[in-house]
Design a protein around this motif. Structure first.
Motif, PDB file in Angstrom:
ATOM      1  N   ARG A  89       0.834  -1.212   0.000  1.00 29.98           N
ATOM      2  CA  ARG A  89       0.000   0.000   0.000  1.00 29.98           C
ATOM      3  C   ARG A  89       0.864   1.255   0.000  1.00 29.98           C
ATOM      4  O   ARG A  89       0.569   2.224  -0.710  1.00 29.98           O
ATOM      5  CB  ARG A  89      -0.917   0.013   1.223  1.00 29.98           C
ATOM      6  CG  ARG A  89      -2.014  -1.030   1.176  1.00 29.98           C
ATOM      7  CD  ARG A  89      -2.842  -0.978   2.461  1.00 29.98           C
ATOM      8  NE  ARG A  89      -3.545  -2.234   2.676  1.00 29.98           N
ATOM      9  CZ  ARG A  89      -4.698  -2.546   2.104  1.00 29.98           C
ATOM     10  NH1 ARG A  89      -5.291  -1.688   1.289  1.00 29.98           N
ATOM     11  NH2 ARG A  89      -5.281  -3.701   2.332  1.00 29.98           N
TER      12      ARG A  89
ATOM     13  N   ARG B  36       1.588   5.507  -7.521  1.00 30.27           N
ATOM     14  CA  ARG B  36       0.335   6.075  -8.018  1.00 30.27           C
ATOM     15  C   ARG B  36       0.363   7.601  -8.059  1.00 30.27           C
ATOM     16  O   ARG B  36      -0.187   8.232  -8.945  1.00 30.27           O
ATOM     17  CB  ARG B  36      -0.797   5.579  -7.120  1.00 30.27           C
ATOM     18  CG  ARG B  36      -1.936   6.524  -6.862  1.00 30.27           C
ATOM     19  CD  ARG B  36      -3.164   6.128  -7.646  1.00 30.27           C
ATOM     20  NE  ARG B  36      -4.294   6.970  -7.314  1.00 30.27           N
ATOM     21  CZ  ARG B  36      -4.514   8.168  -7.831  1.00 30.27           C
ATOM     22  NH1 ARG B  36      -3.666   8.693  -8.684  1.00 30.27           N
ATOM     23  NH2 ARG B  36      -5.582   8.857  -7.494  1.00 30.27           N
ATOM     24  N   ARG B  37       0.997   8.209  -7.047  1.00 33.27           N
ATOM     25  CA  ARG B  37       1.005   9.672  -6.954  1.00 33.27           C
ATOM     26  C   ARG B  37       2.234  10.289  -7.613  1.00 33.27           C
ATOM     27  O   ARG B  37       2.407  11.503  -7.584  1.00 33.27           O
ATOM     28  CB  ARG B  37       0.960  10.105  -5.482  1.00 33.27           C
ATOM     29  CG  ARG B  37      -0.325   9.700  -4.756  1.00 33.27           C
ATOM     30  CD  ARG B  37      -1.448  10.679  -5.025  1.00 33.27           C
ATOM     31  NE  ARG B  37      -2.719  10.178  -4.500  1.00 33.27           N
ATOM     32  CZ  ARG B  37      -3.898  10.731  -4.770  1.00 33.27           C
ATOM     33  NH1 ARG B  37      -3.986  11.799  -5.542  1.00 33.27           N
ATOM     34  NH2 ARG B  37      -4.999  10.224  -4.278  1.00 33.27           N
TER      35      ARG B  37
ATOM     36  N   GLN C 214       2.124  17.111   0.783  1.00 38.07           N
ATOM     37  CA  GLN C 214       1.197  16.274   0.019  1.00 38.07           C
ATOM     38  C   GLN C 214       1.530  14.790   0.227  1.00 38.07           C
ATOM     39  O   GLN C 214       0.636  13.958   0.385  1.00 38.07           O
ATOM     40  CB  GLN C 214       1.267  16.657  -1.467  1.00 38.07           C
ATOM     41  CG  GLN C 214       0.350  15.891  -2.382  1.00 38.07           C
ATOM     42  CD  GLN C 214      -1.135  16.041  -2.095  1.00 38.07           C
ATOM     43  OE1 GLN C 214      -1.919  15.238  -2.539  1.00 38.07           O
ATOM     44  NE2 GLN C 214      -1.536  17.041  -1.353  1.00 38.07           N
TER      45      GLN C 214
ATOM     46  N   ASP D 265       0.281  13.946   3.707  1.00 31.89           N
ATOM     47  CA  ASP D 265      -1.182  13.900   3.775  1.00 31.89           C
ATOM     48  C   ASP D 265      -1.735  12.659   3.077  1.00 31.89           C
ATOM     49  O   ASP D 265      -2.711  12.058   3.537  1.00 31.89           O
ATOM     50  CB  ASP D 265      -1.784  15.160   3.131  1.00 31.89           C
ATOM     51  CG  ASP D 265      -1.626  16.389   4.004  1.00 31.89           C
ATOM     52  OD1 ASP D 265      -1.345  16.238   5.201  1.00 31.89           O
ATOM     53  OD2 ASP D 265      -1.781  17.509   3.472  1.00 31.89           O
ATOM     54  N   GLN D 266      -1.149  12.293   1.963  1.00 34.96           N
ATOM     55  CA  GLN D 266      -1.630  11.102   1.267  1.00 34.96           C
ATOM     56  C   GLN D 266      -1.306   9.841   2.065  1.00 34.96           C
ATOM     57  O   GLN D 266      -2.126   8.930   2.171  1.00 34.96           O
ATOM     58  CB  GLN D 266      -1.035  11.016  -0.144  1.00 34.96           C
ATOM     59  CG  GLN D 266      -1.503  12.117  -1.110  1.00 34.96           C
ATOM     60  CD  GLN D 266      -2.975  12.017  -1.484  1.00 34.96           C
ATOM     61  OE1 GLN D 266      -3.666  11.059  -1.145  1.00 34.96           O
ATOM     62  NE2 GLN D 266      -3.473  13.025  -2.181  1.00 34.96           N
TER      63      GLN D 266
ATOM     64  N   ASP E  83      -1.070   9.643   5.199  1.00 29.81           N
ATOM     65  CA  ASP E  83      -1.939   9.665   6.375  1.00 29.81           C
ATOM     66  C   ASP E  83      -3.306   9.040   6.065  1.00 29.81           C
ATOM     67  O   ASP E  83      -3.998   8.569   6.961  1.00 29.81           O
ATOM     68  CB  ASP E  83      -2.101  11.108   6.858  1.00 29.81           C
ATOM     69  CG  ASP E  83      -2.724  11.176   8.236  1.00 29.81           C
ATOM     70  OD1 ASP E  83      -2.398  10.301   9.069  1.00 29.81           O
ATOM     71  OD2 ASP E  83      -3.527  12.083   8.481  1.00 29.81           O
ATOM     72  N   LYS E  84      -3.689   9.028   4.789  1.00 33.82           N
ATOM     73  CA  LYS E  84      -4.986   8.450   4.418  1.00 33.82           C
ATOM     74  C   LYS E  84      -4.959   6.921   4.410  1.00 33.82           C
ATOM     75  O   LYS E  84      -6.012   6.295   4.368  1.00 33.82           O
ATOM     76  CB  LYS E  84      -5.413   8.971   3.037  1.00 33.82           C
ATOM     77  CG  LYS E  84      -5.837  10.439   3.079  1.00 33.82           C
ATOM     78  CD  LYS E  84      -5.959  11.039   1.703  1.00 33.82           C
ATOM     79  CE  LYS E  84      -7.141  10.509   0.933  1.00 33.82           C
ATOM     80  NZ  LYS E  84      -7.333  11.287  -0.331  1.00 33.82           N
ATOM     81  N   LEU E  85      -3.773   6.334   4.397  1.00 36.08           N
ATOM     82  CA  LEU E  85      -3.713   4.870   4.444  1.00 36.08           C
ATOM     83  C   LEU E  85      -4.119   4.417   5.846  1.00 36.08           C
ATOM     84  O   LEU E  85      -3.555   4.872   6.843  1.00 36.08           O
ATOM     85  CB  LEU E  85      -2.304   4.377   4.101  1.00 36.08           C
ATOM     86  CG  LEU E  85      -1.823   4.674   2.678  1.00 36.08           C
ATOM     87  CD1 LEU E  85      -0.384   4.187   2.497  1.00 36.08           C
ATOM     88  CD2 LEU E  85      -2.736   4.029   1.651  1.00 36.08           C
TER      89      LEU E  85
ATOM     90  N   VAL F 292      -1.476   3.085   8.244  1.00 37.61           N
ATOM     91  CA  VAL F 292      -0.423   3.988   8.708  1.00 37.61           C
ATOM     92  C   VAL F 292      -0.911   4.666   9.977  1.00 37.61           C
ATOM     93  O   VAL F 292      -1.887   5.402   9.966  1.00 37.61           O
ATOM     94  CB  VAL F 292      -0.070   5.035   7.627  1.00 37.61           C
ATOM     95  CG1 VAL F 292       0.896   6.080   8.185  1.00 37.61           C
ATOM     96  CG2 VAL F 292       0.537   4.348   6.414  1.00 37.61           C
TER      97      VAL F 292
ATOM     98  N   ALA G 160      -6.238  -1.967  -4.386  1.00 38.22           N
ATOM     99  CA  ALA G 160      -5.637  -1.190  -3.285  1.00 38.22           C
ATOM    100  C   ALA G 160      -5.600   0.306  -3.599  1.00 38.22           C
ATOM    101  O   ALA G 160      -5.873   1.139  -2.736  1.00 38.22           O
ATOM    102  CB  ALA G 160      -4.227  -1.699  -2.984  1.00 38.22           C
TER     103      ALA G 160
ATOM    104  N   LYS H 144     -10.674   3.128  -0.408  1.00 40.36           N
ATOM    105  CA  LYS H 144     -10.153   3.744   0.810  1.00 40.36           C
ATOM    106  C   LYS H 144      -9.363   2.701   1.587  1.00 40.36           C
ATOM    107  O   LYS H 144      -8.352   3.000   2.185  1.00 40.36           O
ATOM    108  CB  LYS H 144     -11.309   4.259   1.687  1.00 40.36           C
ATOM    109  CG  LYS H 144     -11.797   5.637   1.319  1.00 40.36           C
ATOM    110  CD  LYS H 144     -12.833   6.134   2.318  1.00 40.36           C
ATOM    111  CE  LYS H 144     -12.208   6.729   3.580  1.00 40.36           C
ATOM    112  NZ  LYS H 144     -13.253   7.304   4.478  1.00 40.36           N
TER     113      LYS H 144
ATOM    114  N   GLY I 273      -5.068   4.010  12.876  1.00 45.91           N
ATOM    115  CA  GLY I 273      -4.533   4.881  11.826  1.00 45.91           C
ATOM    116  C   GLY I 273      -5.594   5.653  11.079  1.00 45.91           C
ATOM    117  O   GLY I 273      -5.333   6.191  10.004  1.00 45.91           O
TER     118      GLY I 273
ATOM    119  N   ARG J  86      -7.661  16.200   4.276  1.00 44.53           N
ATOM    120  CA  ARG J  86      -6.541  17.147   4.380  1.00 44.53           C
ATOM    121  C   ARG J  86      -5.662  17.135   3.142  1.00 44.53           C
ATOM    122  O   ARG J  86      -5.057  18.137   2.780  1.00 44.53           O
ATOM    123  CB  ARG J  86      -5.665  16.794   5.586  1.00 44.53           C
ATOM    124  CG  ARG J  86      -6.297  17.088   6.933  1.00 44.53           C
ATOM    125  CD  ARG J  86      -5.266  16.892   8.052  1.00 44.53           C
ATOM    126  NE  ARG J  86      -5.913  16.946   9.352  1.00 44.53           N
ATOM    127  CZ  ARG J  86      -6.402  15.888   9.972  1.00 44.53           C
ATOM    128  NH1 ARG J  86      -6.304  14.692   9.432  1.00 44.53           N
ATOM    129  NH2 ARG J  86      -6.974  16.009  11.152  1.00 44.53           N
ATOM    130  N   ALA J  87      -5.593  15.985   2.493  1.00 40.74           N
ATOM    131  CA  ALA J  87      -4.703  15.866   1.332  1.00 40.74           C
ATOM    132  C   ALA J  87      -5.214  16.683   0.143  1.00 40.74           C
ATOM    133  O   ALA J  87      -4.460  16.959  -0.783  1.00 40.74           O
ATOM    134  CB  ALA J  87      -4.545  14.401   0.929  1.00 40.74           C
TER     135      ALA J  87
END
Lengths: 186, 587
Positions: free
Chosen positions: A39, A46-47, A80, A83-84, A86-88, A91, B121, B125, B180, B303-304
């Motif tokens: 992930r 991906r980003r 960025q 922040d990305q 942090d969305k996992l 994590v 994945a 989300k 998390g 936030r992203a």
């Protein structure tokens, strides 16, 4: 791949530039579950964020692993990336560590074309001793040395080895902990 | 109580309040379909797994509740990848349960095995591979929690066959604990104060409303914010319906095919208040030239998104409804203190400019177009797609739900429909998924059986997923489909017209192949064909009278019609191309 497998990646060229200002070290605490590394790595691809080095291993708490990532900050704004990540869901916490506030270490293994008992072997042993590296293996054709230290010390040692003819070289990528007095990562 | 994993899964879904599953069985998911027979949950048997995903999305769009889809392993899972990606882009709460080969077979290239969690994945989300039947209640609870909280989105539960067949001791799900995962909720007071100060000081503000306002159910708060500030509003493609089109504060949709006034107001604004919007490239055009004079207040629960495209002056990472309510509370005293008769007075010059643009550059089309040969044309008058949409709107009430596919017809629908209610517009915005409309309409009708559901579709889109009308007939889901049949992949044709010197490559589809009326009738629908403008309204009225089966109308529309205005891809919004009849009018 499970995050706890201890997998590392340190592309040679990138590793040479670890001290560069455009690199940031991000320390992640992640749940120790299967698929977490995929992930994290998948998010970078991906980003379009570039990974310079990546080190993963379990922590003292078996529920969590620590991932240390050196990010090429020119590939994306650091905020960025954070922040990305942090969305996992897996994590748990993220900390960006600047070189000034981090105690960093890395491990290097290198095999050079220096035969046991040769004249170069003497020079190599002197060089290794001066760098606090160890000769860990040797035969009639080559010698393997090991050095643990700061990324900068490894860079310098790698440069010094080059004239001897590097046969193979592997670095682990950086790991880091906040310097005492600057802790905050859970 | 001892249950099989399959029974535990169905029971867990029941405990989440699931009332309908859109799905299609197969080998690996077979065990789960057995206890489904005894469940209170309705199952809608689709004809293709993509249909299950879009139907679940349509359901979620109109109800605000998570849509649920169930598929088998391998091709079942890969067929639903497109809807999952669609839901990810448009923040639709979607829970997909996918069968998987038995855990011992994973990794062996077993029959109908794919790496479903790996494949999905990057477009979920989160996803889960269940390896122990005892985990089922917790995994299902976590899946629904993640799908519906924070910025909503799709999740996937990968469910191996041996786990479904295993026995477990039933226990209700434990409270969700995900260390998390903690989406923001309440806005920071200092951020609200700073945002309110900017709004109170602005002379040319625009409220830039995105789909997040609908996700957060913030439409009442938005109405109060407009009332307090007197500021103009634009609603993005994902936010159509969040604010009534009939309200004079509404400038319409911004973006590549937005209204001239909405696009230009953002360009000239001194403050953009982005509410649950993400500065999508179709809205900003060339980012470096977007709204150059505007300060930015960016409210988003993700936030992203804040600072991803445009650095805000004030960032509010919070639930949109709570943030808007806090803004209203902070603004009331600020604006009341201002001399000069409040916001309306202060914004009067701005409104004068906006009204001027609105008067000069409304959406328009050539109502009496003659021009080149149109598909299926019998007389000299061409049937304009915009006219079809206007007539459709005139013949339906405000509660009607409009669903669209992707392309020219989607833009005309977004432009020419008058949206008055939240959740009355269902479309594929971010991913741009052709074929979305028919299955999404079906799901919308299941979610809101009381409402009339019309799909406006293109002929290209219709051919991608029309088989779900078989599902609609079989399951008695009376949706209505208006095909704007221009015999082309129209939007692609438009780009070839404008940017490839009219070299039309692989965009012609034929108006008669397939025979849409014959095809629709074969699928159990009432079907009509309309070529003349005067036939439009009677056909729509006839369709509105059918409530026991789906209806399809094949509208033979003008092939040459283009969507205006248009900001060419990559261009500045200042270079907006207006309808030829408005070109040359000094701005």
């Amino acid at each position: 791949m499970p995050a706890g497998s201890g997998a590392t990646a340190a592309p040679g060229r990138g590793a040479r530039e670890l001290g560069a200002a455009a690199h940031h070290l991000i320390a992640l605490r992640v749940e120790n579950r299967s698929g977490v590394l995929v992930r994290v790595a998948g998010l970078f691809s991906r980003r379009g964020f570039n990974i310079v080095s990546l080190a993963v291993a379990p922590t003292d708490d078996e529920r969590f692993s620590r991932i240390s990532i050196v990010v090429d900050a020119d590939s994306a704004p650091l905020q960025q990336v954070v922040d990305q990540l942090d969305k996992l869901i897996n994590v748990v916490s993220i900390r960006e560590l600047s070189p000034a506030e981090a105690e960093q270490a890395e491990l290097l293994l290198a095999t050079v074309a220096v035969a046991i008992g040769s004249r170069d072997a003497v020079h190599l042993e002197t060089l290794a001793a001066a760098a606090a590296a160890e000769v860990v293996d040797s035969d009639g054709q080559a010698t393997t040395v090991r050095l643990a230290g700061t990324p900068e010390a490894l860079d310098a040692f790698e440069d010094a080895l080059r004239p001897y003819g590097i046969v193979e070289l592997q670095r682990t990528g950086r790991i880091a902990l906040p310097k005492l007095g600057r802790r905050g990562l859970g | 109580m001892q249950l099989t994993g399959a029974q535990a899964l169905i029971k867990s879904l029941e405990e989440q309040g699931v009332e309908v599953i859109f799905g299609l069985p197969g080998g690996a998911i077979l065990p789960v379909y057995d206890p489904l027979i005894d469940s209170s949950i309705r199952h809608v048997l689709v004809r293709h797994e993509q249909g299950a995903g879009h139907a679940a999305e349509g359901y979620a769009h109109v109800t605000g509740r998570p849509g649920v889809a169930m598929v088998t392993s391998g091709p079942g899972a890969t067929n639903i990848v497109t809807p999952i990606a669609d839901a990810y882009m448009d923040s639709i709460p979607l829970v997909v349960v996918a069968g998987q080969v038995a855990t011992a077979s994973i990794g062996t290239d077993a029959f109908q095995e794919v790496d479903t969690t790996g494949i999905t994945a990057g477009i979920t989300k989160h996803n889960w591979l269940v390896t122990d039947a005892a985990d089922i209640p917790d995994v299902v609870a976590e899946a629904f929690h993640v799908a519906t909280t924070g910025r909503p989105g799709p999740v996937l539960v990968d469910f191996p066959k041996d786990v479904a067949n295993a026995t477990m001791s039933w226990r209700p799900a434990a409270p969700v604990s995900l260390p998390g995962y903690s989406p923001p909720a309440e806005p920071a007071p200092e951020a609200i104060r700073a945002a309110a100060a900017l709004i109170a000081a602005a002379e040319r503000p625009v409220l830039y409303v995105g789909g997040g306002v609908l996700k957060a159910e913030a439409w009442d708060g938005l109405a109060r914010l407009v009332e307090v500030t007197g500021a103009p509003v634009v609603t993005t493609l994902m936010a159509r319906g969040a604010f009534p089109d009939s309200d004079p504060h509404h400038l319409g949709m911004p973006g590549m095919h937005g209204s001239y006034t909405a696009v230009t107001a953002m360009q000239r604004a001194d403050l953009l208040v982005a509410l649950g919007a993400r500065f999508d490239d179709r809205v900003t055009g060339k980012v470096s030239a977007f709204a150059p004079e505007a300060k930015i207040v960016h409210v988003d629960i993700d936030r992203a998104e804040i600072g991803k495209v445009r650095r805000p002056d004030v960032a509010v990472a919070a639930d949109c409804r709570l943030a808007i309510e806090a803004l209203v509370a902070a603004l009331r005293p600020l604006l009341a203190e201002r001399p000069g008769g409040g916001a309306a007075g202060r914004l009067a010059p701005w409104w004068a400019q906006l009204e001027e643009w609105r008067r000069r550059f409304p959406f328009t089309y050539d109502r009496d177009g003659r021009g080149d040969l149109g598909a299926g044309r019998r007389s000299g008058r061409l049937l304009k797609p915009q006219f079809v949409i206007e007539q459709l709107r005139a013949a339906t009430d405000d509660e009607t739900i409009l669903v669209s596919g992707v392309g020219q017809h989607q833009m005309w629908a977004a432009q020419h429909w008058r949206f008055e209610r939240p959740r009355s517009w269902v479309n594929s915005g971010g991913l741009g998924t052709m074929g979305f409309a028919v299955p999404a309409a079906l799901g919308a009708k299941v979610g809101r059986p009381d409402a009339t559901v019309w799909a406006v579709d293109g002929d290209g889109c219709f051919q991608m997923t029309a088989q779900e009308l078989v599902t609609a007939t079989a399951e008695r889901i009376p949706v209505k489909v208006a095909i704007c049949n221009n015999a082309y992949l129209g939007m692609v044709r438009q780009w070839q017209h404008m940017f490839y010197e009219e070299r039309y490559s692989e965009v012609y589809l034929s108006p008669d192949l397939p025979d849409y009326v014959g095809w629709a009738e074969a699928m159990g629908c009432v079907a009509m064909r309309v070529s003349e403008p005067e036939e439009v309204l009677p056909a729509i009225e006839k369709a509105n009278d059918v409530d026991d089966r789906p209806v399809v109308i094949d509208f033979r529309t003008d092939s040459m019609e283009q969507v205006y205005p248009m900001v060419p891809a990559g261009a500045s919004n200042d270079d907006i191309v207006v309808h030829p009849s408005q070109a040359g009018s000094p701005r």
